[in-house]
Design a protein around this motif. Structure first.
Motif, PDB file in Angstrom:
ATOM      1  N   PHE A 186       6.071  -5.081 -21.918  1.00 36.29           N
ATOM      2  CA  PHE A 186       6.381  -5.646 -20.806  1.00 36.29           C
ATOM      3  C   PHE A 186       5.266  -5.377 -19.588  1.00 36.29           C
ATOM      4  N   LEU A 187       5.341  -6.163 -18.504  1.00 33.93           N
ATOM      5  CA  LEU A 187       3.953  -6.414 -17.939  1.00 33.93           C
ATOM      6  C   LEU A 187       4.409  -5.763 -16.411  1.00 33.93           C
ATOM      7  N   VAL A 188       3.484  -4.756 -15.953  1.00 35.93           N
ATOM      8  CA  VAL A 188       3.613  -4.177 -14.643  1.00 35.93           C
ATOM      9  C   VAL A 188       2.337  -4.599 -14.007  1.00 35.93           C
ATOM     10  N   GLU A 189       2.409  -5.425 -13.071  1.00 33.87           N
ATOM     11  CA  GLU A 189       1.415  -6.324 -12.787  1.00 33.87           C
ATOM     12  C   GLU A 189       0.496  -5.393 -11.494  1.00 33.87           C
ATOM     13  N   LYS A 190       1.393  -4.386 -10.684  1.00 30.23           N
ATOM     14  CA  LYS A 190       0.751  -3.546  -9.799  1.00 30.23           C
ATOM     15  C   LYS A 190       1.206  -1.927 -10.180  1.00 30.23           C
ATOM     16  N   PRO A 191       0.334  -1.378 -10.798  1.00 28.47           N
ATOM     17  CA  PRO A 191       0.759  -0.037 -11.179  1.00 28.47           C
ATOM     18  C   PRO A 191       0.860   1.109 -10.105  1.00 28.47           C
ATOM     19  N   ALA A 192       0.096   0.705  -9.149  1.00 24.84           N
ATOM     20  CA  ALA A 192      -0.121   1.369  -7.886  1.00 24.84           C
ATOM     21  C   ALA A 192       1.397   1.660  -7.243  1.00 24.84           C
ATOM     22  N   THR A 193       1.945   0.163  -6.851  1.00 28.00           N
ATOM     23  CA  THR A 193       3.546   0.121  -6.230  1.00 28.00           C
ATOM     24  C   THR A 193       4.118   0.725  -7.244  1.00 28.00           C
ATOM     25  N   VAL A 194       4.131   0.861  -8.274  1.00 30.86           N
ATOM     26  CA  VAL A 194       5.201   1.778  -9.126  1.00 30.86           C
ATOM     27  C   VAL A 194       5.119   3.241  -9.119  1.00 30.86           C
ATOM     28  N   LEU A 195       3.689   3.585  -8.967  1.00 27.91           N
ATOM     29  CA  LEU A 195       3.519   4.957  -8.880  1.00 27.91           C
ATOM     30  C   LEU A 195       3.896   5.333  -7.330  1.00 27.91           C
ATOM     31  N   HIS A 196       3.460   4.521  -6.341  1.00 29.88           N
ATOM     32  CA  HIS A 196       3.867   4.861  -5.045  1.00 29.88           C
ATOM     33  C   HIS A 196       5.250   5.050  -4.842  1.00 29.88           C
ATOM     34  N   GLN A 197       6.176   4.323  -5.529  1.00 27.27           N
ATOM     35  CA  GLN A 197       7.608   4.298  -5.481  1.00 27.27           C
ATOM     36  C   GLN A 197       7.999   5.505  -6.358  1.00 27.27           C
ATOM     37  N   MET A 198       7.300   6.047  -7.171  1.00 24.37           N
ATOM     38  CA  MET A 198       7.890   7.202  -7.958  1.00 24.37           C
ATOM     39  C   MET A 198       7.611   8.535  -7.152  1.00 24.37           C
ATOM     40  N   VAL A 199       6.492   8.411  -6.227  1.00 20.05           N
ATOM     41  CA  VAL A 199       5.905   9.577  -5.631  1.00 20.05           C
ATOM     42  C   VAL A 199       6.921   9.873  -4.346  1.00 20.05           C
ATOM     43  N   ALA A 200       7.205   8.852  -3.858  1.00 25.19           N
ATOM     44  CA  ALA A 200       8.014   8.844  -2.480  1.00 25.19           C
ATOM     45  C   ALA A 200       8.934   7.534  -2.109  1.00 25.19           C
ATOM     46  N   PHE A 205       5.317   4.940   5.703  1.00 28.47           N
ATOM     47  CA  PHE A 205       3.902   5.345   5.805  1.00 28.47           C
ATOM     48  C   PHE A 205       2.762   4.167   5.317  1.00 28.47           C
ATOM     49  N   GLY A 206       3.072   3.647   4.137  1.00 29.37           N
ATOM     50  CA  GLY A 206       2.506   2.621   3.513  1.00 29.37           C
ATOM     51  C   GLY A 206       2.078   1.474   4.563  1.00 29.37           C
ATOM     52  N   LYS A 207       3.071   1.178   4.964  1.00 30.27           N
ATOM     53  CA  LYS A 207       2.946   0.054   6.153  1.00 30.27           C
ATOM     54  C   LYS A 207       1.832   0.423   7.302  1.00 30.27           C
ATOM     55  N   VAL A 208       2.119   1.446   7.595  1.00 30.40           N
ATOM     56  CA  VAL A 208       1.371   2.181   8.809  1.00 30.40           C
ATOM     57  C   VAL A 208      -0.097   2.417   8.410  1.00 30.40           C
ATOM     58  N   LEU A 209      -0.324   2.909   7.178  1.00 29.02           N
ATOM     59  CA  LEU A 209      -1.862   3.550   7.013  1.00 29.02           C
ATOM     60  C   LEU A 209      -2.378   2.613   5.763  1.00 29.02           C
ATOM     61  N   GLY A 210      -1.594   1.744   5.382  1.00 28.35           N
ATOM     62  CA  GLY A 210      -2.169   0.932   4.058  1.00 28.35           C
ATOM     63  C   GLY A 210      -2.031   1.604   2.790  1.00 28.35           C
ATOM     64  N   SER A 211      -1.945   0.790   1.829  1.00 27.74           N
ATOM     65  CA  SER A 211      -1.587   1.182   0.343  1.00 27.74           C
ATOM     66  C   SER A 211      -2.941   1.330  -0.441  1.00 27.74           C
ATOM     67  N   GLY A 212      -4.118   2.018   0.144  1.00 29.74           N
ATOM     68  CA  GLY A 212      -5.074   2.339  -0.511  1.00 29.74           C
ATOM     69  C   GLY A 212      -6.307   1.195  -0.537  1.00 29.74           C
ATOM     70  N   GLU A 213      -5.897   0.097   0.111  1.00 26.27           N
ATOM     71  CA  GLU A 213      -6.983  -0.788   0.292  1.00 26.27           C
ATOM     72  C   GLU A 213      -7.602  -0.540   1.527  1.00 26.27           C
ATOM     73  N   ALA A 214      -8.854  -0.901   1.329  1.00 27.96           N
ATOM     74  CA  ALA A 214     -10.091  -0.840   2.398  1.00 27.96           C
ATOM     75  C   ALA A 214      -9.603  -1.398   3.802  1.00 27.96           C
ATOM     76  N   GLN A 215      -9.893  -0.588   4.804  1.00 35.99           N
ATOM     77  CA  GLN A 215      -9.476  -1.109   6.180  1.00 35.99           C
ATOM     78  C   GLN A 215     -10.979  -1.438   7.035  1.00 35.99           C
ATOM     79  N   SER A 216     -10.660  -2.133   8.034  1.00 34.90           N
ATOM     80  CA  SER A 216     -11.886  -2.163   8.929  1.00 34.90           C
ATOM     81  C   SER A 216     -11.401  -1.967  10.403  1.00 34.90           C
TER      82      SER A 216
END
Length: 431
Positions: A186-200, A205-216
């Motif tokens: 089975f396909l997991v397209e965005k493992p970071a999203t799954v791991l983020h959900q696992m951890v917390a 927080f993700g909405k406020v500070l971003g989910s690991g993507e570069a910010q300007s």
């Protein structure tokens, strides 16, 4: 606007004000932002630091950097040496490489918090979460981690692993049914999203500070966020929920403590981070339980992103080097088998002497992935350390200068300018 003030046709004075005030605020904001842009931080007054050249047609370095980080940094370093200026993420930044990296980390006049705050408005977001209102550079957060988390990680490791295993089963169950393929995988397209959900689960927080993507850096975004967070913090509701739940736990602990002491026995204090924070209440100048919970939420904020980031890198490297999976798995089995035998031998030894078997030798915990077990896994340790060393960011860990600073090579970094680290030169140098 002057026309509205002098003779607003068909409008009462109050109606006129309702138009004038928003326009006035808008003009004031525009003037403020224009001033900030015009007087914003540059590369500083010192001209000894070369500025990386721009490709034909590019107005910043962002596009070339995004296309191939390694190639971009290698080109700039070959042309300019270990220290050079770049224009990335709407900021003028000084890239520092090689032996000079240590000078950035060791000099307290370079501040990582200032740099992070510039990109994320971190302090505006965090400050309303605590009542003591201490400065976040005062060492409170560092002290909490140093005193209450780092020394006790071996005790927490097995608990964390168990919780992550449960959460992984929950998350994977969703994909087994919805993303199943013909070959049974089975396909997991965005493992970071799954791991983020696992951890917390369920935080803002993700909405406020971003989910690991570069910010300007954005003057306008910074202005809006600081104004918004000064009025209300999106995590206040989480702090209140945590405080309500913690109150019941603390009351029960106090009851048990009094009951135990009444029997003339010593109360065994619970072994968790909240209890350790409560025991050091005065040391860290906490105001009340909500203040403690606010700091707990800050620690959660930090752990969510660092753990998710590291775990995602590990997953991708396992996918990139599948030949190591069997070795890592077999090593875990061998270590856990050995530990299980040792614990059983210890139990038998105690039984032979007629001594009781304590909770620390509970057979159900024989195959826990404890800190002691992980320390024996040489291949796992090497693999994890290599992932840390080969993490994807080529430029990271910015530190903003709080005053004019002269590096040992004679180059000057002016106050307000960010020095960003060439991670490849630090982690992958043959020296």
């Amino acid at each position: 606007m002057l026309a509205f003030l002098s003779n607003p046709p068909g409008l009462a004075a109050f109606d006129a004000l309702k138009i004038v005030i928003p326009i006035g605020i808008g003009l004031a904001s525009a003037a403020y932002l224009t001033m900030k842009v015009v007087t914003g931080d540059g590369f500083g007054s010192d001209k000894s630091i070369p500025i990386a050249s721009l490709r034909a047609g590019d107005s910043t370095h962002d596009k070339e950097f995004d296309e191939d980080q390694d190639a971009f940094v290698e080109r700039c370093q070959a042309e300019n040496g270990d220290v050079f200026g770049v224009y990335l993420m709407n900021l003028n930044q000084i890239v520092v490489s090689g032996d000079l990296v240590q000078e950035i980390f060791m000099n307290e006049d370079f501040n990582a918090g200032d740099s992070a705050d510039q990109l994320t408005n971190m302090r505006s977001f965090l400050r309303p979460m605590t009542k003591a209102q201490v400065e976040f550079d005062s060492g409170t957060i560092h002290g909490l981690v140093r005193d209450n988390i780092t020394p006790h990680l071996p005790q927490y490791t097995a608990r964390i692993v168990l919780q992550l295993e449960r959460n992984l089963d929950i998350e994977m169950a969703k994909y087994r049914t919805t993303n199943k393929r013909e070959d049974g995988t089975f396909l997991v397209e965005k493992p970071a999203t799954v791991l983020h959900q696992m951890v917390a689960t369920a935080t803002d927080f993700g909405k406020v500070l971003g989910s690991g993507e570069a910010q300007s850096y954005s003057v306008w975004k910074s202005f809006v966020h600081r104004a918004e967070y000064s009025v209300s913090s999106p995590v206040q509701k989480h702090i209140r929920i945590l405080a309500e739940a913690a109150t019941l736990v603390i009351l029960e602990r106090r009851r048990l403590e009094k009951e135990t002491e009444a029997k003339g026995e010593v109360y065994e204090r619970p072994d968790d981070i909240m209890q350790k924070m409560l025991d050091s209440f005065d040391k860290h100048h906490f105001v009340d339980l909500e203040d403690v919970c606010g700091y707990l939420m800050i620690l959660i904020l930090a752990s969510v992103h660092t753990t998710t980031d590291t775990s995602t890198n590990l997953m991708f490297y396992l996918a990139a080097y599948p030949q190591y999976i069997e070795t890592l798995y077999e090593e875990q089995k061998e270590v856990l088998d050995q530990i299980q035998k040792e614990r059983e031998a210890h139990r038998q030894e105690l039984l032979a002497k007629g001594q009781p078997i304590g909770d620390d030798l509970d057979p159900s915990e024989d195959r826990f992935l404890s800190a002691a077990a992980i320390k024996r896994m040489v291949h796992m340790d090497s693999f994890v350390r290599e992932v840390f060393r080969y993490r994807t960011e080529c430029l990271a860990l910015g530190h903003r200068a709080r005053k004019d600073i002269i590096l040992s090579n004679g180059m000057a970094i002016s106050k307000g300018v960010t020095a960003i680290i060439n991670m490849k030169s630090a982690h992958q140098s043959p020296n």
